[in-house]
Design a protein around this motif. Structure first.
Motif, PDB file in Angstrom:
ATOM      1  N   GLU A  11     -20.912   1.661  28.691  1.00  0.00           N
ATOM      2  CA  GLU A  11     -21.242   1.170  27.355  1.00  0.00           C
ATOM      3  C   GLU A  11     -22.163  -0.040  27.455  1.00  0.00           C
ATOM      4  O   GLU A  11     -22.080  -0.813  28.400  1.00  0.00           O
TER       5      GLU A  11
ATOM      6  N   TYR B  33     -30.030  -1.917  18.737  1.00  0.00           N
ATOM      7  CA  TYR B  33     -30.695  -2.008  17.445  1.00  0.00           C
ATOM      8  C   TYR B  33     -30.637  -3.447  16.940  1.00  0.00           C
ATOM      9  O   TYR B  33     -29.762  -4.216  17.333  1.00  0.00           O
TER      10      TYR B  33
ATOM     11  N   THR C 297     -30.988  -5.684  13.162  1.00  0.00           N
ATOM     12  CA  THR C 297     -31.109  -5.669  11.711  1.00  0.00           C
ATOM     13  C   THR C 297     -31.500  -7.054  11.232  1.00  0.00           C
ATOM     14  O   THR C 297     -30.863  -8.040  11.598  1.00  0.00           O
TER      15      THR C 297
ATOM     16  N   SER D 242     -34.024  -2.528   9.720  1.00  0.00           N
ATOM     17  CA  SER D 242     -33.467  -2.257  11.047  1.00  0.00           C
ATOM     18  C   SER D 242     -34.521  -1.627  11.942  1.00  0.00           C
ATOM     19  O   SER D 242     -35.396  -0.900  11.476  1.00  0.00           O
TER      20      SER D 242
ATOM     21  N   LEU E 142     -35.218  -0.424  16.394  1.00  0.00           N
ATOM     22  CA  LEU E 142     -34.752  -0.228  17.769  1.00  0.00           C
ATOM     23  C   LEU E 142     -35.528  -1.171  18.676  1.00  0.00           C
ATOM     24  O   LEU E 142     -36.739  -1.323  18.522  1.00  0.00           O
TER      25      LEU E 142
ATOM     26  N   TRP F 285     -27.055  -5.004  17.569  1.00  0.00           N
ATOM     27  CA  TRP F 285     -25.860  -4.164  17.616  1.00  0.00           C
ATOM     28  C   TRP F 285     -26.141  -2.867  18.355  1.00  0.00           C
ATOM     29  O   TRP F 285     -27.279  -2.508  18.589  1.00  0.00           O
ATOM     30  N   THR F 286     -25.058  -2.185  18.741  1.00  0.00           N
ATOM     31  CA  THR F 286     -25.162  -0.874  19.379  1.00  0.00           C
ATOM     32  C   THR F 286     -24.425   0.142  18.527  1.00  0.00           C
ATOM     33  O   THR F 286     -23.601  -0.224  17.682  1.00  0.00           O
ATOM     34  N   VAL F 287     -24.691   1.396  18.763  1.00  0.00           N
ATOM     35  CA  VAL F 287     -24.052   2.454  17.984  1.00  0.00           C
ATOM     36  C   VAL F 287     -22.551   2.498  18.262  1.00  0.00           C
ATOM     37  O   VAL F 287     -21.747   2.705  17.366  1.00  0.00           O
ATOM     38  N   ASN F 288     -22.164   2.260  19.508  1.00  0.00           N
ATOM     39  CA  ASN F 288     -20.749   2.338  19.891  1.00  0.00           C
ATOM     40  C   ASN F 288     -19.919   1.200  19.320  1.00  0.00           C
ATOM     41  O   ASN F 288     -18.728   1.362  19.103  1.00  0.00           O
TER      42      ASN F 288
ATOM     43  N   PRO G  96     -20.937  -1.466  16.477  1.00  0.00           N
ATOM     44  CA  PRO G  96     -21.821  -2.219  15.580  1.00  0.00           C
ATOM     45  C   PRO G  96     -21.234  -3.561  15.135  1.00  0.00           C
ATOM     46  O   PRO G  96     -21.968  -4.493  14.844  1.00  0.00           O
TER      47      PRO G  96
END
Length: 129
Positions: free
Chosen positions: A31, A73, A75, A84, A86, A110-113, A115
């Motif tokens: 991760e 990512y 924001t 937002s 990448l 933040w990350t998708v896993n 946020p």
């Protein structure tokens, strides 16, 4: 010329196969952890159109340091709006956004896993000279 064309086709096909094999490889299980979110610049810019209309805009950019494969990512929240994007492989990001007259902003990495476990920074815009 035909020999050169045949060699080029063979090499292209070999590269395509190698890339396909890499894409099918086992997914990474590590991760991504965000270490730091550094704002490098934040400037107010007031571009004008040919009719004399002035638009309050901001140029905001920085770097997210992270450990892991990504993606990461960012924001930007400014003037009641959110944008937002990448980051690139090095973690760099930049925004050119409408400020709606706001002088303060928030940038959250933040990350998708995870946020909610991101790094958030608050800053103020300075006037571009």
């Amino acid at each position: 010329m035909k020999t050169f064309k045949r060699i080029f086709q063979t090499l292209s096909f070999s590269l395509m196969l190698a890339g396909g094999a890499e894409a099918v490889a086992a997914p990474q299980t590590q991760e991504t952890q965000i270490i730091d979110n550094l704002i490098r610049y934040a400037r107010s810019i007031y571009p004008a159109d040919r009719n004399g209309g002035i638009y309050p805009m901001a140029a905001v950019g920085g770097t997210v340091r992270f450990d892991g494969p990504g993606p990461v990512y960012v924001t930007l929240r400014i003037g009641g709006q959110s944008y937002s994007a990448l980051t690139d492989q090095a973690g760099d990001y930049s925004f050119f956004a409408y400020t709606n007259g706001a002088g303060r902003f928030e940038v959250q990495a933040w990350t998708v896993n995870a946020p909610e476990d991101g790094s958030s920074k608050i800053g103020e815009l300075s006037l571009q000279k």
